[in-house]
Design an enzyme around this catalytic site. Sequence first.
Site, mmCIF file in Angstrom:
data_model
loop_
_atom_site.group_PDB
_atom_site.id
_atom_site.type_symbol
_atom_site.label_atom_id
_atom_site.label_comp_id
_atom_site.label_asym_id
_atom_site.label_seq_id
_atom_site.Cartn_x
_atom_site.Cartn_y
_atom_site.Cartn_z
ATOM 1 C CG ASN A 169 5.451 4.770 6.043
ATOM 2 O OD1 ASN A 169 4.577 3.916 5.972
ATOM 3 N ND2 ASN A 169 5.683 5.643 5.063
ATOM 4 C CB THR A 213 -0.421 3.477 -1.135
ATOM 5 O OG1 THR A 213 0.427 2.356 -1.450
ATOM 6 C CG2 THR A 213 -1.056 3.277 0.227
ATOM 7 C CG ASP A 226 18.341 7.433 0.976
ATOM 8 O OD1 ASP A 226 18.041 6.381 1.602
ATOM 9 O OD2 ASP A 226 18.682 7.430 -0.217
ATOM 10 C CB VAL A 227 15.368 5.233 5.598
ATOM 11 C CG1 VAL A 227 14.158 6.105 5.868
ATOM 12 C CG2 VAL A 227 15.117 4.296 4.416
ATOM 13 C CE1 TYR A 251 7.422 -4.359 1.038
ATOM 14 C CE2 TYR A 251 5.854 -6.170 1.038
ATOM 15 C CZ TYR A 251 6.168 -4.853 1.322
ATOM 16 O OH TYR A 251 5.226 -4.035 1.900
ATOM 17 N NE ARG A 297 4.752 6.878 -3.389
ATOM 18 C CZ ARG A 297 5.339 6.419 -4.485
ATOM 19 N NH1 ARG A 297 5.480 7.215 -5.528
ATOM 20 N NH2 ARG A 297 5.765 5.184 -4.540
ATOM 21 C CG ASP A 327 9.457 10.270 0.752
ATOM 22 O OD1 ASP A 327 10.148 9.884 -0.210
ATOM 23 O OD2 ASP A 327 8.398 9.727 1.071
#
Length: 270
Positions: A88, A197, A61-62, A160, A16, A38
Amino acid sequence: MARLAGKVALITGASRGIGAAIARAFVAEGAAQMVLTDVLDEAGKAVAASLGQAASYQTLDVRDEAAWERATADILAAFGRLDVVVNNAGITGLETGSARHDPEFASLPDWRAVHETNLDGTFLGCKHAIRAMRQAGQGGSIINIASRSGLVGIPGACAYAASKAAIRNHTKSVALYCAGQGLAVRCNAIFPAAIMTPMWAPLLAGLEGATLDARIASFVADTPLRRFGRPEEVAALAVLLASDESSYVTGSEFVIDGGLLAGAAASPKQ
Ligand SMILES: NC(=O)c1ccc[n+]([C@@H]2O[C@H](COP(=O)([O-])OP(=O)(O)OC[C@H]3O[C@@H](n4cnc5c(N)ncnc54)[C@H](O)[C@@H]3O)[C@@H](O)[C@H]2O)c1
């Protein structure tokens, strides 16, 4: 001439938002194979299906290094090359619940969880991109999605902001390392500001009509272009960095923020 003709690309967080828009743009520009990844499997499969034969979806899963090893090995086995990796996938930490994310009250587990996805995930993505691109021997482009929050302090989302600032620096280490190794692998970072988003859903939840419009307007009141950006506008920049048009660009940072960081609140009014 399609700008990404023949290229094989992997994108994380592609189910997404910005990741899905980048996948769409890459396919529109002729990418030979677009691997969307994703942890939201149903949504990811649906986006890939809407893009036709040139796109596929797989879970990644990164944070999971074994999953990165599998994904890159599968791509090399199937296509013999990996030209573009877009790191991303990201979280703000504010997705679930109301835990505070300021420097005084953020919990250590919350701080670590944000870094695990955003920073560790990007580290692993760069690591396995470099290894796969070296093996394929065709060079490549790594694109890290940072944030304007990595360029300024964000008191209410300090994990973050710190994780995105670290991505900025790691992008440069990767670029210099690859250049030093003579690999023809470039690495650059994109720094978006407010892009509309699903990431914004928790901040806009429960509002409708004029209230929602007012809340949205308040988020971009200081943005010179006075609106949120669109995922497609970030995707256009990613296409440039993925393509050979940017073959002399590495270790660079690209801010896409409607002019937000061009000025300062202290500027004299016109
Ligand atoms: N939207 C904005 O305003 C904005 C601004 C600056 C930077 N960014 C960055 O852009 C990137 C994309 O954000 P978006 O706005 O599209 O957000 P989004 O929440 O819509 O999409 C993020 C995607 O990442 C996936 N993801 C989360 N954790 C993952 C994990 N461990 N492994 C794999 N995938 C995972 C999610 O499932 C989701 O599909 C993020 O890195 C974000 O920090 C967004």
